[in-house]
Every structure is written in C-alpha cells, then in structure tokens.
Motif scaffolding. Sequence first.
Motif, mmCIF file in Angstrom:
data_model
loop_
_atom_site.group_PDB
_atom_site.id
_atom_site.type_symbol
_atom_site.label_atom_id
_atom_site.label_comp_id
_atom_site.label_asym_id
_atom_site.label_seq_id
_atom_site.Cartn_x
_atom_site.Cartn_y
_atom_site.Cartn_z
ATOM 1 N N SER A 1 0.870 -1.177 0.000
ATOM 2 C CA SER A 1 0.000 0.000 0.000
ATOM 3 C C SER A 1 0.906 1.226 0.000
ATOM 4 N N PHE A 2 0.876 1.981 -1.096
ATOM 5 C CA PHE A 2 1.703 3.181 -1.236
ATOM 6 C C PHE A 2 0.881 4.422 -0.897
ATOM 7 N N LEU A 3 1.401 5.237 0.025
ATOM 8 C CA LEU A 3 0.694 6.455 0.439
ATOM 9 C C LEU A 3 1.044 7.600 -0.505
ATOM 10 N N TRP A 4 0.377 7.638 -1.657
ATOM 11 C CA TRP A 4 0.596 8.785 -2.528
ATOM 12 C C TRP A 4 0.079 10.044 -1.840
ATOM 13 N N ASP A 5 -1.051 9.899 -1.124
ATOM 14 C CA ASP A 5 -1.606 10.975 -0.307
ATOM 15 C C ASP A 5 -2.406 10.338 0.817
ATOM 16 N N TYR A 6 -2.693 11.105 1.860
ATOM 17 C CA TYR A 6 -3.526 10.591 2.952
ATOM 18 C C TYR A 6 -4.159 11.748 3.709
ATOM 19 N N GLU A 7 -5.248 11.424 4.394
ATOM 20 C CA GLU A 7 -5.940 12.387 5.254
ATOM 21 C C GLU A 7 -5.409 12.230 6.675
ATOM 22 N N CYS A 8 -4.931 13.318 7.256
ATOM 23 C CA CYS A 8 -4.379 13.239 8.611
ATOM 24 C C CYS A 8 -5.385 12.691 9.611
ATOM 25 N N LYS A 9 -6.649 13.085 9.474
ATOM 26 C CA LYS A 9 -7.661 12.643 10.443
ATOM 27 C C LYS A 9 -7.844 11.125 10.411
ATOM 28 N N ASN A 10 -7.604 10.497 9.258
ATOM 29 C CA ASN A 10 -7.768 9.043 9.177
ATOM 30 C C ASN A 10 -6.735 8.309 10.014
ATOM 31 N N MET A 11 -5.573 8.907 10.209
ATOM 32 C CA MET A 11 -4.529 8.246 10.980
ATOM 33 C C MET A 11 -4.901 8.118 12.460
ATOM 34 N N SER A 12 -5.857 8.927 12.898
ATOM 35 C CA SER A 12 -6.265 8.866 14.307
ATOM 36 C C SER A 12 -7.036 7.578 14.628
#
Length: 262
Positions: free
Chosen positions: A168-179
């Motif tokens: 799974s490559f993180l080209w982009d991510y939402e910071c809130k999802n990491m919580s």
Amino acid sequence: MIVTMLGKAREGVAPLMKVVRLKGMCILEQLHLEERLLRTSSDNWCLVNDGTTSPAIVMGMSGKLSELVEAKSVLRDHIPIIRRFTGGGTVIVDNGTIFVTLICNKDAVPNVQPFPRPIMSWSGLLYGKVFEGLADFHLRENDYAFGDRKFGGNAQSITKNRWIHHTSFLWDYECKNMSYLKLPAKAPKYRLTRDHTDFICRMKEHMPRSEFIERTIKAVGDEFSVSPVSLESINIDSVSEYVHTTKLLTEHEIQEASILQT
C-alpha cells in the motif's frame, strides 16, 4: 549476492507476467482477487490498483483488533475493517492509496528463495529502480521509506509453490484518518515512537501519481515479459466456489474490541 538479483531473468527467456491495471477497485474485492489468483492460478501476476473507493482499515491475519485500532472511533464513523489473508501490519487506505501486488511462482525470480527476507530484498531493489534519481529511497526493515519516513507498507504470504508481495503506497492521505490507528506495540526500530503523522510521508511530494505507476510497470517489465490483461479477461468461473479467508469484520467484533479498550 543481492545486487545480482535483478536482471537475471533476462539471461534466458524472461518469465511471463500478466499485468492488470485497476482504477478505484474496492480494497475488499482486490484482496479477494489476489487471494484467488495466488491459490488457484499458475500464472505470475502484477496488479496495480490506483486508489480505492472509500476509507477502510486493513489488518494482517494475526493482528489483535483491540491493540491496533481505536474501536470506538471506528464504530462512530462507520469505518470498515478488513482482516486480510497475509501477514504484516495495519493500514488505513482510501483514494489516495496506490496498491501494487506481485504474485509469483517460486522459480520465476532467479536467486530469490521463497522466504520473507529474500523476497523483501528483491522487491526493495525493484522499487529502487522506480525511485532512482527522484528521492532518498530506502528499504527500512520491512517498509519503503524516503529517508526515515515511511510511504509504503508491505505484506506477504508464501505457499508451497508461489508467493505474494503486496504494498500500500501512500501517494496521499488524510491526517484525520490516521487517528483511527493505535501506535502498535511492535514497531520498526527506526520509527522511534513517532506518531503516525511524524512517521509517514506523502509520495506526491516526490513524484506524480501517473509517473509512479508507469515507472513501476516498466521496472516489472525489466524482469519479466509483461502481458497486459483486463480484469474482465480473467477466468473466474472455475474458481467461483473458492472460499476466501480475507473477511470484513462484523460490528459485533469491533464492539468487543471497544469494550477491551475501556
């Protein structure tokens, strides 16, 4: 010996690799497809899925839900949790995630024994070609990283005659999802107790999305004789009765984990 792992297939006839390019396939459907191809096909496969339809948490086959996920938050926000058929850690994926899966017969990659570390070393060299000249790419323990920040998480499964390595490559991510993810008890040493947002980085800061996909397929083509195929052309009739071990966790299972966290 590791430096000679790549390119060896070209000494003779390169093994055939069927490449399937997908766009936005549901991650549960993708994992079902991977498991089916690993168990029932005798071909080598490369699957590239550019994003998935909606956020989902994916756990390794032996992960403990209560130790890895903030269960109350997941229940509140209706985030699905999938337990996949391979090992590895826990990730949250969405449209900003690019998935690359390699499914190989054990004799398809010369000089690579069908064990986790040799496969990981080989894949690190493969992706080293993808990122050559673009970023400070490293294989850090079992992760792909730019410098000391992770952008690719890996998982594997090895059968008698075949193996799978998917990322799974993180080209982009939402910071809130990491919580939604807890800090795992077992973490790579280079993480140094950093929280998720200090530990990971976005690939989009280093290269365009389409360029990454094209470079990856080219790197695979340097090692294999690539044959592009469509999803529709994959014969699934003969394996319609296949029972997947990858499954969507029930609300009850997540509720039980939330009780353990109180």
